[in-house]
Design a protein around this motif. Structure first.
Motif, mmCIF file in Angstrom:
data_model
loop_
_atom_site.group_PDB
_atom_site.id
_atom_site.type_symbol
_atom_site.label_atom_id
_atom_site.label_comp_id
_atom_site.label_asym_id
_atom_site.label_seq_id
_atom_site.Cartn_x
_atom_site.Cartn_y
_atom_site.Cartn_z
ATOM 1 N N UNK A 127 -8.913 21.038 -24.160
ATOM 2 C CA UNK A 127 -7.768 20.696 -25.008
ATOM 3 C C UNK A 127 -7.292 19.280 -24.685
ATOM 4 N N UNK A 128 -6.691 18.614 -25.660
ATOM 5 C CA UNK A 128 -6.096 17.307 -25.361
ATOM 6 C C UNK A 128 -5.060 17.438 -24.245
ATOM 7 N N UNK A 129 -4.894 16.372 -23.479
ATOM 8 C CA UNK A 129 -3.967 16.298 -22.353
ATOM 9 C C UNK A 129 -4.359 17.275 -21.243
ATOM 10 N N UNK A 130 -5.667 17.365 -20.992
ATOM 11 C CA UNK A 130 -6.218 18.253 -19.968
ATOM 12 C C UNK A 130 -6.534 17.485 -18.696
ATOM 13 N N UNK A 131 -6.256 18.110 -17.566
ATOM 14 C CA UNK A 131 -6.629 17.580 -16.261
ATOM 15 C C UNK A 131 -7.732 18.479 -15.706
ATOM 16 N N UNK A 132 -8.888 17.904 -15.352
ATOM 17 C CA UNK A 132 -10.033 18.699 -14.919
ATOM 18 C C UNK A 132 -9.806 19.412 -13.595
ATOM 19 N N UNK A 133 -9.041 18.829 -12.689
ATOM 20 C CA UNK A 133 -8.772 19.482 -11.408
ATOM 21 C C UNK A 133 -7.872 20.700 -11.620
ATOM 22 N N UNK A 134 -6.900 20.584 -12.498
ATOM 23 C CA UNK A 134 -6.049 21.736 -12.817
ATOM 24 C C UNK A 134 -6.898 22.859 -13.400
ATOM 25 N N UNK A 135 -7.797 22.512 -14.328
ATOM 26 C CA UNK A 135 -8.674 23.523 -14.925
ATOM 27 C C UNK A 135 -9.574 24.166 -13.878
ATOM 28 N N UNK A 136 -10.149 23.354 -13.003
ATOM 29 C CA UNK A 136 -11.028 23.902 -11.961
ATOM 30 C C UNK A 136 -10.242 24.813 -11.030
ATOM 31 N N UNK A 137 -9.005 24.466 -10.767
ATOM 32 C CA UNK A 137 -8.174 25.277 -9.887
ATOM 33 C C UNK A 137 -7.889 26.666 -10.431
ATOM 34 N N UNK A 138 -7.905 26.787 -11.760
ATOM 35 C CA UNK A 138 -7.703 28.109 -12.370
ATOM 36 C C UNK A 138 -9.029 28.684 -12.878
ATOM 37 N N UNK A 139 -10.105 28.157 -12.310
ATOM 38 C CA UNK A 139 -11.467 28.654 -12.530
ATOM 39 C C UNK A 139 -11.934 28.531 -13.983
ATOM 40 N N UNK A 140 -11.572 27.415 -14.626
ATOM 41 C CA UNK A 140 -12.091 27.078 -15.942
ATOM 42 C C UNK A 140 -12.976 25.844 -15.791
ATOM 43 N N UNK A 154 -14.306 22.397 -15.313
ATOM 44 C CA UNK A 154 -15.651 22.315 -14.778
ATOM 45 C C UNK A 154 -15.887 23.111 -13.499
ATOM 46 N N UNK A 155 -15.050 24.095 -13.196
ATOM 47 C CA UNK A 155 -15.254 24.953 -12.026
ATOM 48 C C UNK A 155 -16.593 25.650 -12.159
ATOM 49 N N UNK A 156 -17.401 25.788 -11.136
ATOM 50 C CA UNK A 156 -17.252 25.324 -9.752
ATOM 51 C C UNK A 156 -17.945 23.988 -9.495
ATOM 52 N N UNK A 157 -18.237 23.239 -10.542
ATOM 53 C CA UNK A 157 -19.071 22.048 -10.399
ATOM 54 C C UNK A 157 -18.324 20.781 -9.990
ATOM 55 N N UNK A 158 -17.032 20.784 -10.105
ATOM 56 C CA UNK A 158 -16.244 19.614 -9.730
ATOM 57 C C UNK A 158 -15.767 19.744 -8.287
ATOM 58 N N UNK A 159 -16.055 18.733 -7.486
ATOM 59 C CA UNK A 159 -15.556 18.719 -6.112
ATOM 60 C C UNK A 159 -14.125 18.193 -6.142
ATOM 61 N N UNK A 160 -13.214 18.937 -5.541
ATOM 62 C CA UNK A 160 -11.812 18.519 -5.466
ATOM 63 C C UNK A 160 -11.174 19.233 -4.284
ATOM 64 N N UNK A 161 -9.959 18.816 -3.938
ATOM 65 C CA UNK A 161 -9.267 19.495 -2.841
ATOM 66 C C UNK A 161 -7.773 19.541 -3.112
ATOM 67 N N UNK A 162 -7.057 18.453 -2.882
ATOM 68 C CA UNK A 162 -5.594 18.522 -2.899
ATOM 69 C C UNK A 162 -5.000 18.506 -4.308
ATOM 70 N N UNK A 163 -5.629 17.808 -5.238
ATOM 71 C CA UNK A 163 -5.103 17.718 -6.603
ATOM 72 C C UNK A 163 -3.913 16.787 -6.749
#
Length: 96
Positions: free
Chosen positions: A18-31, A33-42
């Motif tokens: 969706x517009x105005x999307x943050x990929x780390x937020x999405x990965x954090x809720x398992x959408x 690019x989870x599990x392919x994006x490496x992230x930690x603190x956000x």
């Protein structure tokens, strides 16, 4: 709807967000690019989510102070912190 293409470990992952999307937020809720994006603190403190923008950088805002502090000279190589980007347009990224 923005299309996100993420290259990692020789694989390519693609999906619409969706517009105005943050990929780390999405990965954090398992959408995507989870599990392919490496992230930690956000929050722009650790730089684990550093990605190199291959296409679409012209649609991103200028780097903020957190990106400047964490990425330094890597900004010149096209790196950005995924946690600091809210996507409105198509983007293609790679993560080491």
């Amino acid at each position: 709807m923005p299309v996100v293409i993420l290259h990692k470990h020789g694989q390519t992952f693609q999906d619409e967000v969706r517009p105005n999307t943050n990929l780390v937020v999405r990965a954090g809720i398992k959408q995507f690019p989870y599990p392919n994006l490496q992230y930690e603190c956000g929050m722009g403190k650790c730089a684990k989510c550093a990605t190199r923008v291959i296409a679409g950088a012209e649609h991103l805002p200028p780097p903020n102070w957190k990106e400047k502090k964490q990425l330094g000279e890597r900004l010149n190589e096209g790196y950005r912190l995924a946690c600091q980007l809210w996507l409105e347009h198509d983007i293609e990224l790679t993560q080491d």
